[in-house]
Design a protein around this motif. Structure first.
Motif, PDB file in Angstrom:
ATOM      1  N   VAL A 183      45.669  56.962  15.590  1.00 46.10           N
ATOM      2  CA  VAL A 183      45.857  58.154  16.421  1.00 46.10           C
ATOM      3  C   VAL A 183      44.792  59.233  16.208  1.00 46.10           C
ATOM      4  CG1 VAL A 183      48.328  57.829  16.780  1.00 46.10           C
ATOM      5  CG2 VAL A 183      47.526  59.044  14.739  1.00 46.10           C
ATOM      6  N   ASP A 184      44.283  59.372  14.985  1.00 45.24           N
ATOM      7  CA  ASP A 184      43.295  60.430  14.740  1.00 45.24           C
ATOM      8  C   ASP A 184      42.007  60.167  15.523  1.00 45.24           C
ATOM      9  OD1 ASP A 184      44.990  61.828  13.073  1.00 45.24           O
ATOM     10  OD2 ASP A 184      44.268  60.863  11.246  1.00 45.24           O
ATOM     11  N   ASN A 185      41.500  58.940  15.443  1.00 42.37           N
ATOM     12  CA  ASN A 185      40.274  58.606  16.161  1.00 42.37           C
ATOM     13  C   ASN A 185      40.492  58.578  17.671  1.00 42.37           C
ATOM     14  OD1 ASN A 185      38.508  58.292  13.932  1.00 42.37           O
ATOM     15  ND2 ASN A 185      39.384  56.281  13.507  1.00 42.37           N
TER      16      ASN A 185
ATOM     17  N   ALA B 214      37.403  64.390  23.811  1.00 42.03           N
ATOM     18  CA  ALA B 214      36.040  64.332  24.348  1.00 42.03           C
ATOM     19  C   ALA B 214      36.019  64.117  25.856  1.00 42.03           C
ATOM     20  CB  ALA B 214      35.256  63.219  23.648  1.00 42.03           C
ATOM     21  N   VAL B 215      37.004  63.381  26.386  1.00 47.14           N
ATOM     22  CA  VAL B 215      37.010  63.104  27.825  1.00 47.14           C
ATOM     23  C   VAL B 215      37.825  64.136  28.610  1.00 47.14           C
ATOM     24  CG1 VAL B 215      36.632  60.642  27.498  1.00 47.14           C
ATOM     25  CG2 VAL B 215      38.980  61.509  27.699  1.00 47.14           C
ATOM     26  N   GLY B 216      38.353  65.164  27.915  1.00 47.49           N
ATOM     27  CA  GLY B 216      38.963  66.272  28.623  1.00 47.49           C
ATOM     28  C   GLY B 216      40.479  66.304  28.676  1.00 47.49           C
ATOM     29  N   VAL B 217      41.167  65.495  27.869  1.00 45.64           N
ATOM     30  CA  VAL B 217      42.628  65.532  27.851  1.00 45.64           C
ATOM     31  C   VAL B 217      43.083  66.783  27.096  1.00 45.64           C
ATOM     32  CG1 VAL B 217      44.734  64.330  27.136  1.00 45.64           C
ATOM     33  CG2 VAL B 217      42.752  63.022  27.935  1.00 45.64           C
TER      34      VAL B 217
ATOM     35  N   GLU C  49      35.593  52.393  31.827  1.00 44.42           N
ATOM     36  CA  GLU C  49      36.306  53.475  32.496  1.00 44.42           C
ATOM     37  C   GLU C  49      35.404  54.706  32.551  1.00 44.42           C
ATOM     38  OE1 GLU C  49      40.741  54.478  31.660  1.00 44.42           O
ATOM     39  OE2 GLU C  49      39.554  55.960  30.553  1.00 44.42           O
ATOM     40  N   VAL C  50      34.924  55.031  33.753  1.00 47.83           N
ATOM     41  CA  VAL C  50      34.018  56.167  33.935  1.00 47.83           C
ATOM     42  C   VAL C  50      34.837  57.417  34.246  1.00 47.83           C
ATOM     43  CG1 VAL C  50      32.043  57.069  35.194  1.00 47.83           C
ATOM     44  CG2 VAL C  50      32.247  54.596  34.808  1.00 47.83           C
ATOM     45  N   GLN C  51      34.638  58.461  33.441  1.00 53.36           N
ATOM     46  CA  GLN C  51      35.394  59.703  33.590  1.00 53.36           C
ATOM     47  C   GLN C  51      34.747  60.612  34.631  1.00 53.36           C
ATOM     48  OE1 GLN C  51      38.165  59.606  31.370  1.00 53.36           O
ATOM     49  NE2 GLN C  51      37.217  57.599  31.016  1.00 53.36           N
ATOM     50  N   GLU C  52      35.493  61.617  35.049  1.00 51.07           N
ATOM     51  CA  GLU C  52      34.955  62.581  36.011  1.00 51.07           C
ATOM     52  C   GLU C  52      33.785  63.370  35.432  1.00 51.07           C
ATOM     53  OE1 GLU C  52      38.333  63.927  39.131  1.00 51.07           O
ATOM     54  OE2 GLU C  52      38.676  64.664  37.090  1.00 51.07           O
ATOM     55  N   ASN C  53      33.757  63.544  34.099  1.00 47.92           N
ATOM     56  CA  ASN C  53      32.651  64.263  33.474  1.00 47.92           C
ATOM     57  C   ASN C  53      31.472  63.344  33.155  1.00 47.92           C
ATOM     58  OD1 ASN C  53      33.522  62.794  31.273  1.00 47.92           O
ATOM     59  ND2 ASN C  53      34.161  64.558  30.054  1.00 47.92           N
ATOM     60  N   GLY C  54      31.536  62.087  33.588  1.00 48.38           N
ATOM     61  CA  GLY C  54      30.439  61.151  33.394  1.00 48.38           C
ATOM     62  C   GLY C  54      30.524  60.316  32.137  1.00 48.38           C
ATOM     63  N   MET C  55      31.399  60.662  31.204  1.00 44.13           N
ATOM     64  CA  MET C  55      31.541  59.882  29.978  1.00 44.13           C
ATOM     65  C   MET C  55      32.196  58.541  30.304  1.00 44.13           C
ATOM     66  SD  MET C  55      32.621  62.771  27.155  1.00 44.13           S
ATOM     67  CE  MET C  55      32.139  61.717  25.782  1.00 44.13           C
ATOM     68  N   VAL C  56      31.910  57.548  29.470  1.00 42.25           N
ATOM     69  CA  VAL C  56      32.437  56.201  29.689  1.00 42.25           C
ATOM     70  C   VAL C  56      33.259  55.774  28.476  1.00 42.25           C
ATOM     71  CG1 VAL C  56      31.889  53.782  30.137  1.00 42.25           C
ATOM     72  CG2 VAL C  56      30.459  55.584  31.129  1.00 42.25           C
ATOM     73  N   VAL C  57      34.494  55.385  28.738  1.00 38.72           N
ATOM     74  CA  VAL C  57      35.361  54.811  27.705  1.00 38.72           C
ATOM     75  C   VAL C  57      35.438  53.309  27.954  1.00 38.72           C
ATOM     76  CG1 VAL C  57      37.654  54.793  26.671  1.00 38.72           C
ATOM     77  CG2 VAL C  57      36.702  56.933  27.549  1.00 38.72           C
ATOM     78  N   VAL C  58      35.232  52.517  26.905  1.00 38.98           N
ATOM     79  CA  VAL C  58      35.253  51.055  27.030  1.00 38.98           C
ATOM     80  C   VAL C  58      36.409  50.506  26.205  1.00 38.98           C
ATOM     81  CG1 VAL C  58      33.966  48.912  26.746  1.00 38.98           C
ATOM     82  CG2 VAL C  58      32.749  51.027  27.324  1.00 38.98           C
ATOM     83  N   TYR C  59      37.246  49.691  26.849  1.00 35.20           N
ATOM     84  CA  TYR C  59      38.377  49.058  26.188  1.00 35.20           C
ATOM     85  C   TYR C  59      38.084  47.562  26.049  1.00 35.20           C
ATOM     86  CZ  TYR C  59      40.983  53.298  27.465  1.00 35.20           C
ATOM     87  OH  TYR C  59      41.402  54.606  27.618  1.00 35.20           O
TER      88      TYR C  59
ATOM     89  N   GLY D 229      30.944  56.613  23.345  1.00 30.33           N
ATOM     90  CA  GLY D 229      29.812  57.090  22.565  1.00 30.33           C
ATOM     91  C   GLY D 229      29.892  56.553  21.153  1.00 30.33           C
ATOM     92  N   ASP D 230      29.852  57.452  20.178  1.00 36.15           N
ATOM     93  CA  ASP D 230      29.934  57.047  18.773  1.00 36.15           C
ATOM     94  C   ASP D 230      31.374  56.962  18.266  1.00 36.15           C
ATOM     95  OD1 ASP D 230      27.164  56.964  18.610  1.00 36.15           O
ATOM     96  OD2 ASP D 230      27.003  59.065  17.980  1.00 36.15           O
ATOM     97  N   LEU D 231      32.339  57.327  19.092  1.00 36.07           N
ATOM     98  CA  LEU D 231      33.740  57.315  18.686  1.00 36.07           C
ATOM     99  C   LEU D 231      34.340  55.929  18.861  1.00 36.07           C
ATOM    100  CD1 LEU D 231      34.852  60.666  20.365  1.00 36.07           C
ATOM    101  CD2 LEU D 231      34.307  60.300  17.940  1.00 36.07           C
TER     102      LEU D 231
END
Length: 204
Positions: free
Chosen positions: A83-85, A92-95, A167-177, A193-195
């Motif tokens: 949960v911490d990470n 970072a993605v705006g939640v 998963e491309v966010q509205e702010n341009g960041m990309v989350v990969v699952y 990113g590095d997370l």
């Protein structure tokens, strides 16, 4: 000349397919005559070696091998959330802080099913309405996440039951699952990113 059993073991050692198997059906009269090796897959990398006339053992091996590579169905619940990470990633993605705090205690349930190229994922969690999304591999589509974010996702299949979602966010960041089913567990590696967060789901 290898025996049938030896050939099965040799094939198992080389059973890899980085592409998507959409349809692969064998009939006895489709096996080429005078050849000991059959190479067939839509991606051109799936290699199997069998005698010309397949026995029931070979047919069963093909059925089980395709199931091993292609199957990604089942209902899973989160048991270990890192949960911490994961919270750092969601920040970072705006939640919002309120939604992140609520998310730390949730144990979401995800159910996967598919019919040919069409996949369906249903997600639910305590106090959050159930959401269902459908997708086709390698096709970008708009989605709304369980916390309300508008994103664009693309799903790809990899070898050994691995499903990757960009998963491309509205702010341009990309989350990969990276979702991989191993027995009765689903291992999910999430990167942005590095997370990095590693989450574990258990089959229900």
């Amino acid at each position: 000349m290898l025996s049938g059993r030896t050939r099965v073991h040799a094939a198992a050692a080389r059973l890899t397919c980085p592409g998507t198997i959409r349809q692969w059906q064998y009939k006895r009269n489709q096996w080429p005559r005078g050849e000991n090796t059959i190479r067939a897959c839509v991606c051109g990398v799936f290699t199997l070696c069998f005698p010309v006339s397949p026995s029931p053992l070979h047919s069963e091996f093909i059925r089980c091998s395709l199931k091993m590579v292609y199957e990604s169905t089942g209902k899973f619940q989160l048991v270990e959330g890192d949960v911490d990470n994961f919270d750092k990633m969601m920040e970072a993605v705006g939640v919002s802080a309120e939604k992140r705090q609520k998310g730390r205690t949730l144990k979401p349930i995800i159910e996967f099913s598919h019919d040919g190229d069409k996949y369906k994922v249903t997600g639910s969690a305590e106090g959050i309405p159930e959401r269902t999304k459908e997708f086709v591999l390698d096709v970008e589509q708009e989605e709304t996440t369980i916390d309300g974010r508008k994103v664009k996702s693309t799903y790809k299949r990899e070898a050994k039951g691995l499903m990757i979602q960009h998963e491309v966010q509205e702010n341009g960041m990309v989350v990969v699952y990276h979702r991989e089913i191993k027995g009765d567990q689903m291992h999910v590696k999430v990167t942005c990113g590095d997370l990095v967060a590693n989450r574990l789901y258990k089959k229900m």
